[in-house]
Design an enzyme around this catalytic site. Structure first.
Site, short mmCIF file in Angstrom:
data_model
loop_
_atom_site.label_atom_id
_atom_site.label_comp_id
_atom_site.label_asym_id
_atom_site.label_seq_id
_atom_site.Cartn_x
_atom_site.Cartn_y
_atom_site.Cartn_z
CG HIS A 93 6.13 -12.97 2.79
ND1 HIS A 93 4.81 -12.60 2.91
CD2 HIS A 93 6.84 -12.02 3.44
CE1 HIS A 93 4.73 -11.47 3.60
NE2 HIS A 93 5.93 -11.09 3.92
N GLY A 120 -4.21 -6.74 -4.89
CA GLY A 120 -4.63 -7.85 -4.04
C GLY A 120 -3.82 -8.04 -2.78
CB SER A 166 -5.10 -7.04 3.48
OG SER A 166 -4.02 -7.75 4.05
CG ASN A 217 1.09 -13.76 -3.80
OD1 ASN A 217 0.67 -13.43 -2.69
ND2 ASN A 217 0.50 -13.40 -4.92
N1 APR Z 1 -9.01 -9.81 -6.77
C1 APR Z 1 -8.44 -8.77 -6.13
N2 APR Z 1 -8.23 -8.74 -4.82
C2 APR Z 1 -8.66 -9.80 -4.10
C3 APR Z 1 -9.27 -10.92 -4.70
C4 APR Z 1 -9.46 -10.89 -6.11
N3 APR Z 1 -10.02 -11.89 -6.79
N4 APR Z 1 -9.58 -11.82 -3.71
C5 APR Z 1 -9.15 -11.27 -2.57
N5 APR Z 1 -8.60 -10.06 -2.78
C6 APR Z 1 -7.97 -9.13 -1.85
C7 APR Z 1 -8.65 -9.05 -0.49
O1 APR Z 1 -9.68 -8.07 -0.53
C8 APR Z 1 -7.47 -8.60 0.40
O2 APR Z 1 -7.38 -7.18 0.47
O3 APR Z 1 -6.68 -9.60 -1.61
C9 APR Z 1 -6.24 -9.17 -0.33
C10 APR Z 1 -5.62 -10.37 0.34
O4 APR Z 1 -5.11 -9.98 1.59
P1 APR Z 1 -4.31 -11.00 2.52
O5 APR Z 1 -5.03 -12.32 2.56
O6 APR Z 1 -4.03 -10.29 3.78
O7 APR Z 1 -3.01 -11.29 1.70
P2 APR Z 1 -1.66 -10.46 1.64
O8 APR Z 1 -1.86 -8.99 1.70
O9 APR Z 1 -0.94 -11.06 0.48
O10 APR Z 1 -0.90 -10.83 2.99
C11 APR Z 1 -0.83 -12.11 3.36
O11 APR Z 1 0.42 -12.93 5.11
O12 APR Z 1 -0.44 -15.05 4.94
C12 APR Z 1 0.71 -14.30 5.10
O13 APR Z 1 2.90 -14.32 4.38
C13 APR Z 1 1.58 -14.56 3.95
O14 APR Z 1 2.20 -13.10 2.17
C14 APR Z 1 1.14 -13.52 2.95
C15 APR Z 1 0.56 -12.44 3.82
#
Ligand code: APR
Length: 227
Positions: A104, A169, A171, A87
């Protein structure tokens, strides 16, 4: 104290009102990410990129750490905690975590487009056309798609020393961050807190807590106290 390493993604900040990215069909707050979060976007339309990140910065300043961030910080009483986060917000720091590594980048900083060591704190908007001391345009201190992740080596080292590893949290889809798990020692205990966990997680040996981050972290704290 046992070394406890967190790896957090957008899901840990979702309950603070900050949108996750993949929950919305490849759009981020209505924007196509390739139009705002790539070096090509910056070359093509600097003002649009600045506006987008100026908005993200406002959102972050309006948000507050939630219970998940707070519980992660409070575990420092019992464990040697390091947080590796994808984040760009500062909610872990504002919750009191003392060792936070941003993979990031950080939205509350800006830097020269020519030199990523010329860094400044920024609380308001980056003004269109503003330049750093080296004459390069000022850009948000974030890692765009297609750019290298400078902290990945440090992160791998931290991960390789983990005794307990917890994903909250994320993916686990974005590389190279997603490949960090390869550096985990064999004997590590692994947990994953996610309201919609990636289906592969239990096959990878994670104990899965399929709940929102705030509730899942409360469960995890109880489990860790008996660890
Ligand atoms: N509590 C727990 N998990 C949650 C919640 C919640 N309230 N809401 C969403 N999630 C989970 C979703 O199920 C998903 O698995 O959070 C995850 C978010 O995944 P992504 O949106 O892919 O985010 P992330 O893994 O941080 O990767 C995104 O890509 O956008 C770019 O560089 C940016 O760091 C970021 C990365």
């Amino acid at each position: 104290m046992k070394r406890l390493v967190f790896f957090t993604g957008a899901g840990v900040s979702a309950e603070s009102g900050l949108k996750t990215f993949r929950d919305s069909d490849g759009l981020w707050e209505g924007y196509d990410i390739y139009e705002v979060a790539t070096p090509q976007a910056w070359a093509k339309n600097r003002n649009l990129v600045q506006e987008f990140y100026n908005m993200r910065r406002k959102n972050v300043m309006d948000a507050r750490p939630n219970l998940a961030h707070q519980l992660i910080a409070s575990l420092e009483d019992r464990f040697d905690v390091t947080v590796i986060t994808q984040n760009i917000d500062d909610l872990h720091e504002r919750a009191g975590s003392t060792k936070v590594l941003h993979l990031h980048g950080e939205i509350m900083k800006m830097r020269s487009e020519k030199d990523d060591t010329i860094l400044y704190d920024i609380r308001g908007d980056i003004v269109h056309g503003a330049k750093a001391d080296d004459g390069g345009y000022l850009r948000p201190h974030v890692v765009w798609f297609g750019e290298a992740v400078p902290n990945i080596g440090v992160a791998a080292k931290i991960v390789s020393g983990a005794e307990i590893f917890v994903v909250v949290g994320s993916s686990l889809q974005v590389y190279p961050a997603a490949s960090l798990a390869e550096f985990l020692p064999d004997a590590v205990s692994k947990f994953l807190v996610d309201k919609n966990p990636p289906s592969i997680a239990s096959m990878w040996g994670y104990e899965v807590i399929a709940r929102p981050a705030t509730e899942g972290m409360a469960d995890l704290v109880e489990t860790l106290m008996n660890h």
